[in-house]
Scaffold this active site. Sequence first.
Site, PDB file in Angstrom:
ATOM      1  N   ASP A  75       0.860  -1.193   0.000  1.00 41.72           N
ATOM      2  CA  ASP A  75       0.000   0.000   0.000  1.00 41.72           C
ATOM      3  C   ASP A  75       0.889   1.235   0.000  1.00 41.72           C
ATOM      4  O   ASP A  75       0.714   2.137   0.818  1.00 41.72           O
ATOM      5  CB  ASP A  75      -0.925   0.021   1.219  1.00 41.72           C
ATOM      6  CG  ASP A  75      -2.127  -0.894   1.069  1.00 41.72           C
ATOM      7  OD1 ASP A  75      -2.763  -0.844  -0.003  1.00 41.72           O
ATOM      8  OD2 ASP A  75      -2.413  -1.653   1.993  1.00 41.72           O
ATOM      9  N   CYS A  76       1.819   1.284  -0.905  1.00 40.06           N
ATOM     10  CA  CYS A  76       2.870   2.307  -0.887  1.00 40.06           C
ATOM     11  C   CYS A  76       2.397   3.570  -1.601  1.00 40.06           C
ATOM     12  O   CYS A  76       2.664   3.765  -2.795  1.00 40.06           O
ATOM     13  CB  CYS A  76       4.145   1.756  -1.532  1.00 40.06           C
ATOM     14  SG  CYS A  76       5.608   2.755  -1.217  1.00 40.06           S
TER      15      CYS A  76
END
Length: 273
Positions: free
Chosen positions: A163-164
Amino acid sequence: MALYLREDFQQAWAGKDAFAEAAALTGETFRHKEGRRTLRFSLGGRRYFLKYHAGIGWGEVLKNLLQARAPVLGARNEYEASLRLAALGVDTLTPAAFGERGINPARRESFLITDDLADSVSLEDYCRDWPTRPPALHERRRLMRVVTGMVRTMHEAGINHRDCYLCHFLLYPDTLAQATIDSDVRCHLIDLHRAQIRDRVPRRWQVKDVAGLAYSAMDIGLSRRDWLRCLRAYAGVPLKTALGRDRAFWLAVKQRAEKLYRKDMKREPPPWL
């Protein structure tokens, strides 16, 4: 069963069931679904964040597997990833308490309590007005180096985030304004509950993280030169070498980032890489 309590929680929960105490905590709730509850609370005059996992059930496990997604079964991933990143010098969550019990993966109970990152601001919010109110050039470039360096260090250590996005980097703005070297900047990588830890990050997961970060930064007014600086900082080699040796990787990043942008924004992405 696994249990870690820092001194403040050893004192606060002395002689008590840590799991029962964690389950009973109340405060400002940010999430409460799929067996996971996230909230900010105060204890002993200090503020903390709790992520409590009650087990997601076999239905949710199977749904994730059928979607080719690794299910999040508890707090251990986030706990272990935060410890490894901190050991590498990456600002991240600071665990104050962690617990895990149960054999059944669908019903495993776990919790992670971390110090609250008070007065920080997400990069999504911090960079929102850059197109109309650009920051000082040296601050923009320093922040770009810091963030890309964090992601590079994370990947080199065998960790991928999944979930960068800019919203998962929390900056203390004063540290950027007053910094004389990059290490003066305090920028914390959070939301590690989906992180994966291996000896080496597979290329597709590297692409996912880098593309996610690029997608979330497409509307903050970066120039093509800025993007190339980020590419060079992540690659850790001269730009010409990175564009030649890693051409297929960066093409995959570009395609994935632009696909995300079209899907979420319902328009063509701005020129970038």
